[in-house]
Design an enzyme around this catalytic site. Structure first.
Site: not given
Length: 510
Positions: A245, A282
């Protein structure tokens, strides 16, 4: 590789607190990986794995006060936020234990011989087996949920894979404490403590992804760091899957009708989402497409009031603070960019939240304003004011992959009256792994249907790192053909002695 001390640092002052460990040498990385490999057989029993995960959750909860205090000292995220994150982490461990007990993740499929088929079908039996040792690279912004005891570790252990974690330098002491808890949980079920290795240091992370016994890797962090490790994983003599990620802008589209209907509510909600955790999520909304005109003006006014009232906060480390201050300064200097609330340095060790506005037309073609389409880690967002739907489409067409995409619709649009809601969903769905309607992306529920991933650079694979299906990253299928039952694993026996859900001759059995 020369060993160097690892220090716990207070982000509120930038000063060292205590020496925690030393950076691992290549030899120490090798020992950790080999110890993990040797512990793998102890994870073969699903009942043992499930019990291990539940005990890990119990012990983490028992050590809550110590762990939260240590994490707060190293991250400044605050006891309330960290207590909730630890609870989420424990819930996730127990959820994976339930997944292991259920057994559906094994994907058992049995096809008995069928000589009448064209071509004839032999006896085929398929299920999934663990990859082997998994390298996990801890995240800075979640010292529990995406670090040593987080989703990558929990899902790998649930799959039957031992783990070696590369600790994040922002919370090395917390990482050591958590690792000791997980090892105690392992020992309680006869599993060697080497099932969970922990190493520190940049070079150790590189050595880890290159180690020939490492069979897969999970990463949460920056595009630059993640891409370097992804490339190293692919360049090995035997490449391995790398589930990373890396970064996400998480666009939001506010329709003109939605702004006219509830501009103030949207502005307040956006402020809360983009400043949550000092903007260190995020899934923080980093780009908002809002209309010109009265509704958009009301939204900006509401956002200005809410963000302006937000107190300055501490980022995870001074490097991130410096990058944030420089990043917002560079963005604010672009032509036609305004700052209704100026983001930047809030003090010697803090940052102030803010947001920038820009005409959406500036983002519709390549140029210096492309910088506004890159993630800026911290409490800032960009509001791009559009004049028509064509500008929305032009901007969306230039966006990279994202973890999330959000649309804010009017009541009629959400009800499908105008068709605009469906059209917008069709535009944003190719951009993201999770699409939200009339909500905010911060907050990732641990649930079976969750997907936390997205097109590159959001992630380097199509998998999720949150939810039950995250276990699939650490498994590979194998099929046995015409194999006598005494030689088959019990998961594939006709009598189904383990009571697994499976598909037999095309029919699903529960």
């Amino acid at each position: 590789m020369a060993a160097a001390p690892v220090w716990s640092v207070d982000p509120r002052t930038g000063k060292r607190r205590e020496r925690v460990a030393v950076e691992a040498t290549a030899e120490e990385v090798d020992r950790a990986v080999r110890a993990a490999r040797d512990a793998a057989p102890a994870l073969a029993d699903r009942a043992v794995r499930a019990a291990f995960l539940r005990t890990a959750a119990d012990l983490l909860q028992e050590a809550k006060d110590q762990l939260v205090a240590a994490a707060d000292a190293e991250t400044a995220l605050g006891p309330v936020r960290l207590t909730g994150e630890l609870a989420r982490t424990c819930y996730q461990l127990r959820a994976f234990a339930d997944t292991v007990d259920e057994g559906a993740f094994l994907g058992v499929v049995i096809d008995h011989p069928d000589v009448s088929a064209t071509p004839p079908v032999p006896d085929l039996r398929r299920y999934k087996i663990p990859l082997g040792v998994i390298a996990v690279y801890a995240a800075s912004n979640f010292p529990f949920a995406f670090s040593v005891p987080g989703g990558d570790t929990a899902s790998a252990l649930a799959a039957g894979c031992p783990v070696v974690v590369k600790a994040h330098p922002d919370h090395p002491g917390t990482s050591e404490l958590v690792a000791s808890v997980l090892r105690r949980a392992a020992a309680a079920h006869g599993i060697p403590e080497g099932v969970l290795g922990l190493v520190h240091g940049f070079e150790a992370g590189v050595e880890l992804v290159k180690h020939p016994l490492v069979a897969g890797a999970g990463f949460t962090g920056s595009i630059r760091g993640g891409r370097a490790l992804f490339d190293a994983a692919a360049a090995r003599p035997v490449p391995i899957p790398f589930h990373g990620e890396l970064g996400s802008l998480n666009p939001v589209v506010v329709t003109e009708a939605a702004a006219a209907e509830r501009a103030e509510q949207i502005g307040t909600g956006l402020a809360g989402s983009m400043t949550l955790g000092v903007g260190q999520f995020c899934v923080k909304p980093g780009l908002v497409l809002a209309p010109e005109g009265a509704g958009g003006d009301r939204l900006v006014k509401s956002l200005t009031e809410a963000v302006g009232a937000t107190e300055a906060g501490v980022l995870l480390d001074h490097r991130m603070r410096d990058n944030f201050v420089a990043g917002v300064r560079e963005r604010a200097a672009l032509p036609d960019v305004e700052a209704p609330v100026t983001p930047g340095a809030g003090g010697e060790h803090t940052v102030s939240a803010g947001f920038l506005t820009v005409p959406a037309a500036r983002l519709a073609g390549e140029g210096a304003h492309d910088l506004l389409l890159e993630e800026c880690f911290g409490p800032v967002t960009v509001v791009a004011r559009y004049t028509d739907d064509a500008e929305i489409t032009a901007v969306l067409s230039r966006l990279p992959g994202n973890l999330t995409a959000t649309v804010q619709l009017s009541a009629d649009e959400a009800a499908g009256v105008s068709g605009r809601g469906a059209a917008l969903l069709a535009e944003v769905t190719p951009l993201a792994g999770r699409v939200l309607v009339d909500g905010w992306p911060t907050g990732v529920a641990v649930a079976p249907a969750q997907h936390h991933g997205g097109p590159y650079p959001a992630t380097t694979s199509t998998s999720t790192s949150v939810g039950g299906t995250a276990i699939e990253r650490w498994l590979r299928p194998v099929a046995y053909q015409n194999t006598p039952e005494p030689l088959l694993p019990p998961e594939l026996h006709n009598a189904n002695p383990l009571g697994l859900p499976r598909r037999v001759d095309g029919r699903l059995e529960h």
